[in-house]
Design a protein around this motif. Structure first.
Motif, mmCIF file in Angstrom:
data_model
loop_
_atom_site.group_PDB
_atom_site.id
_atom_site.type_symbol
_atom_site.label_atom_id
_atom_site.label_comp_id
_atom_site.label_asym_id
_atom_site.label_seq_id
_atom_site.Cartn_x
_atom_site.Cartn_y
_atom_site.Cartn_z
ATOM 1 N N PRO A 79 0.823 -1.215 0.000
ATOM 2 C CA PRO A 79 0.000 0.000 0.000
ATOM 3 C C PRO A 79 0.857 1.265 0.000
ATOM 4 O O PRO A 79 1.859 1.365 0.721
ATOM 5 C CB PRO A 79 -0.804 -0.112 1.300
ATOM 6 N N LEU A 80 0.463 2.220 -0.829
ATOM 7 C CA LEU A 80 1.139 3.515 -0.907
ATOM 8 C C LEU A 80 0.115 4.626 -0.883
ATOM 9 O O LEU A 80 -0.958 4.514 -1.483
ATOM 10 C CB LEU A 80 1.958 3.633 -2.210
ATOM 11 N N THR A 81 0.440 5.714 -0.196
ATOM 12 C CA THR A 81 -0.378 6.919 -0.303
ATOM 13 C C THR A 81 -0.031 7.613 -1.622
ATOM 14 O O THR A 81 0.960 7.278 -2.286
ATOM 15 C CB THR A 81 -0.125 7.881 0.858
ATOM 16 N N ALA A 82 -0.852 8.594 -2.017
ATOM 17 C CA ALA A 82 -0.583 9.335 -3.243
ATOM 18 C C ALA A 82 0.770 10.029 -3.180
ATOM 19 O O ALA A 82 1.531 10.052 -4.163
ATOM 20 C CB ALA A 82 -1.690 10.360 -3.495
ATOM 21 N N ALA A 83 1.098 10.589 -2.013
ATOM 22 C CA ALA A 83 2.379 11.278 -1.857
ATOM 23 C C ALA A 83 3.545 10.301 -1.942
ATOM 24 O O ALA A 83 4.585 10.609 -2.529
ATOM 25 C CB ALA A 83 2.409 12.034 -0.530
ATOM 26 N N GLU A 84 3.376 9.107 -1.364
ATOM 27 C CA GLU A 84 4.442 8.105 -1.416
ATOM 28 C C GLU A 84 4.652 7.611 -2.837
ATOM 29 O O GLU A 84 5.792 7.409 -3.273
ATOM 30 C CB GLU A 84 4.107 6.937 -0.480
ATOM 31 N N PHE A 85 3.554 7.407 -3.582
ATOM 32 C CA PHE A 85 3.703 6.961 -4.967
ATOM 33 C C PHE A 85 4.415 8.030 -5.797
ATOM 34 O O PHE A 85 5.289 7.709 -6.610
ATOM 35 C CB PHE A 85 2.343 6.645 -5.591
ATOM 36 N N ALA A 86 4.029 9.289 -5.608
ATOM 37 C CA ALA A 86 4.674 10.369 -6.357
ATOM 38 C C ALA A 86 6.165 10.417 -6.067
ATOM 39 O O ALA A 86 6.990 10.601 -6.984
ATOM 40 C CB ALA A 86 4.016 11.708 -6.014
ATOM 41 N N LEU A 87 6.535 10.250 -4.814
ATOM 42 C CA LEU A 87 7.946 10.262 -4.437
ATOM 43 C C LEU A 87 8.671 9.057 -5.031
ATOM 44 O O LEU A 87 9.786 9.187 -5.567
ATOM 45 C CB LEU A 87 8.066 10.252 -2.918
ATOM 46 N N LEU A 88 8.054 7.894 -4.976
ATOM 47 C CA LEU A 88 8.668 6.689 -5.521
ATOM 48 C C LEU A 88 8.852 6.811 -7.033
ATOM 49 O O LEU A 88 9.886 6.406 -7.578
ATOM 50 C CB LEU A 88 7.790 5.476 -5.198
ATOM 51 N N GLU A 89 7.885 7.388 -7.714
ATOM 52 C CA GLU A 89 7.997 7.572 -9.168
ATOM 53 C C GLU A 89 9.140 8.516 -9.517
ATOM 54 O O GLU A 89 9.877 8.294 -10.491
ATOM 55 C CB GLU A 89 6.683 8.100 -9.737
ATOM 56 N N VAL A 90 9.313 9.573 -8.718
ATOM 57 C CA VAL A 90 10.417 10.506 -8.950
ATOM 58 C C VAL A 90 11.757 9.782 -8.849
ATOM 59 O O VAL A 90 12.638 9.939 -9.698
ATOM 60 C CB VAL A 90 10.350 11.679 -7.950
ATOM 61 N N PHE A 91 11.913 8.964 -7.819
ATOM 62 C CA PHE A 91 13.167 8.232 -7.652
ATOM 63 C C PHE A 91 13.349 7.190 -8.755
ATOM 64 O O PHE A 91 14.431 7.059 -9.334
ATOM 65 C CB PHE A 91 13.206 7.541 -6.282
ATOM 66 N N ALA A 92 12.292 6.429 -9.040
ATOM 67 C CA ALA A 92 12.410 5.327 -9.993
ATOM 68 C C ALA A 92 12.748 5.803 -11.401
ATOM 69 O O ALA A 92 13.436 5.099 -12.154
ATOM 70 C CB ALA A 92 11.114 4.521 -10.014
ATOM 71 N N THR A 93 12.277 6.975 -11.770
ATOM 72 C CA THR A 93 12.542 7.493 -13.116
ATOM 73 C C THR A 93 13.826 8.311 -13.188
ATOM 74 O O THR A 93 14.167 8.821 -14.260
ATOM 75 C CB THR A 93 11.363 8.353 -13.604
ATOM 76 N N ARG A 94 14.541 8.417 -12.068
ATOM 77 C CA ARG A 94 15.795 9.176 -12.040
ATOM 78 C C ARG A 94 16.858 8.406 -11.251
ATOM 79 O O ARG A 94 17.379 8.899 -10.251
ATOM 80 C CB ARG A 94 15.572 10.562 -11.429
ATOM 81 N N PRO A 95 17.169 7.193 -11.663
ATOM 82 C CA PRO A 95 18.140 6.386 -10.917
ATOM 83 C C PRO A 95 19.535 7.006 -10.947
ATOM 84 O O PRO A 95 19.925 7.666 -11.921
ATOM 85 C CB PRO A 95 18.105 5.040 -11.639
ATOM 86 N N ASN A 96 20.270 6.788 -9.850
ATOM 87 C CA ASN A 96 21.660 7.246 -9.743
ATOM 88 C C ASN A 96 21.813 8.748 -9.957
ATOM 89 O O ASN A 96 22.845 9.218 -10.439
ATOM 90 C CB ASN A 96 22.548 6.491 -10.744
ATOM 91 N N ARG A 97 20.802 9.476 -9.575
ATOM 92 C CA ARG A 97 20.831 10.939 -9.727
ATOM 93 C C ARG A 97 20.529 11.573 -8.376
ATOM 94 O O ARG A 97 19.501 11.271 -7.750
ATOM 95 C CB ARG A 97 19.796 11.377 -10.766
ATOM 96 N N VAL A 98 21.413 12.443 -7.924
ATOM 97 C CA VAL A 98 21.205 13.124 -6.649
ATOM 98 C C VAL A 98 20.102 14.167 -6.812
ATOM 99 O O VAL A 98 20.167 15.009 -7.721
ATOM 100 C CB VAL A 98 22.502 13.782 -6.152
ATOM 101 N N LEU A 99 19.109 14.099 -5.948
ATOM 102 C CA LEU A 99 17.992 15.039 -5.977
ATOM 103 C C LEU A 99 17.971 15.821 -4.673
ATOM 104 O O LEU A 99 17.965 15.237 -3.585
ATOM 105 C CB LEU A 99 16.664 14.299 -6.153
#
Length: 242
Positions: free
Chosen positions: A158-178
């Motif tokens: 289970p993920l909240t909307a905010a958690e999914f948004a954060l996970l998508e940001v990380f998953a689509t930007r691997p090995n990149r410091v944010l």
């Protein structure tokens, strides 16, 4: 959006309930109101509610308790409405699964913008079509179309909307410091300030769901003085691609 957005306002102040009902209603939203958690809970079963605006400082049962119950039973957006000095309550609210917060006194226009932002994170299709509809996240599978995170056993995490948004940001930007500023802009379209712990709180919550050892994270690594970075790891029991 073709469907009318439905908002539940939970606040013990009748003037705030009336103000938000009139203002949000004038902008095409369907508004339900409740003075406390006891009144709010039945409304969530009777009506289709997209976003709950939840006052934290209510007499009797406080908003944090109501937020926990809502998050456990309903897939809705939760925006906390809290006094600007209640830093601890704001932090705890984010930890129990709230998607955003607005400080009192607030501008109704800002609140409307926050509602739209939460709805975009909940309902919008994946922003980056070139990444495909399913992405590996370490041993897990992130389904961008269905907005689900699947473990190696095929179970949905289970993920909240905010958690999914954060996970998508990380998953689509691997090995990149944010930086925290970049993360807030990408997930909530607002800037970070040094006293804003919302990014750190959501990262901590997400680590508890995706890391084997959240206290010693491998997937979402902290970059001291900068922010965070997703580092793909070899999957020992990967979720199946379907």
């Amino acid at each position: 959006m073709t469907d009318i957005t439905s908002v539940l306002v939970v606040d013990d102040d009748p003037q705030i309930r009336s103000l938000l009902s009139d203002y949000l209603g004038s902008h095409g939203l369907q508004v339900h109101v409740a003075a406390n958690g006891t009144q709010a809970r039945p409304l969530l079963y009777v009506h289709r509610v997209d976003v709950v605006l939840l006052d934290l400082m209510m007499p009797g049962e406080d908003g944090l308790s109501v937020a926990r119950d809502i998050r456990a039973a309903h897939s809705v957006g939760i925006i906390m409405v809290t006094a600007s000095s209640d830093v601890v309550d704001r932090i705890v609210g984010l930890e129990v699964g709230a998607d955003d917060y607005v400080s009192k006194p607030f501008d109704p226009r800002e609140l409307l913008a926050r509602i739209k932002s939460v709805l975009r994170r909940m309902k919008a299709p994946p922003a980056d079509a070139e990444q495909g509809r399913q992405l590996r996240f370490g041993p897990l599978l992130l389904d961008l179309e269905a907005r689900r995170l699947i473990n190696g056993n095929g179970s949905v995490i289970p993920l909240t909307a905010a958690e999914f948004a954060l996970l998508e940001v990380f998953a689509t930007r691997p090995n990149r410091v944010l930086s925290r500023d970049q993360i807030l802009n990408l997930t909530q379209n607002r800037d970070w300030d040094p006293f804003d712990r919302s990014v750190d709180i959501r990262v901590a919550r997400l680590r508890r769901k995706v890391e084997d050892d959240p206290d010693h994270p491998c997937l979402i690594q902290t970059v001291r003085g900068v922010g965070y970075m997703y580092v793909p790891a070899a999957a020992t029991n990967p979720a199946p691609l379907s």
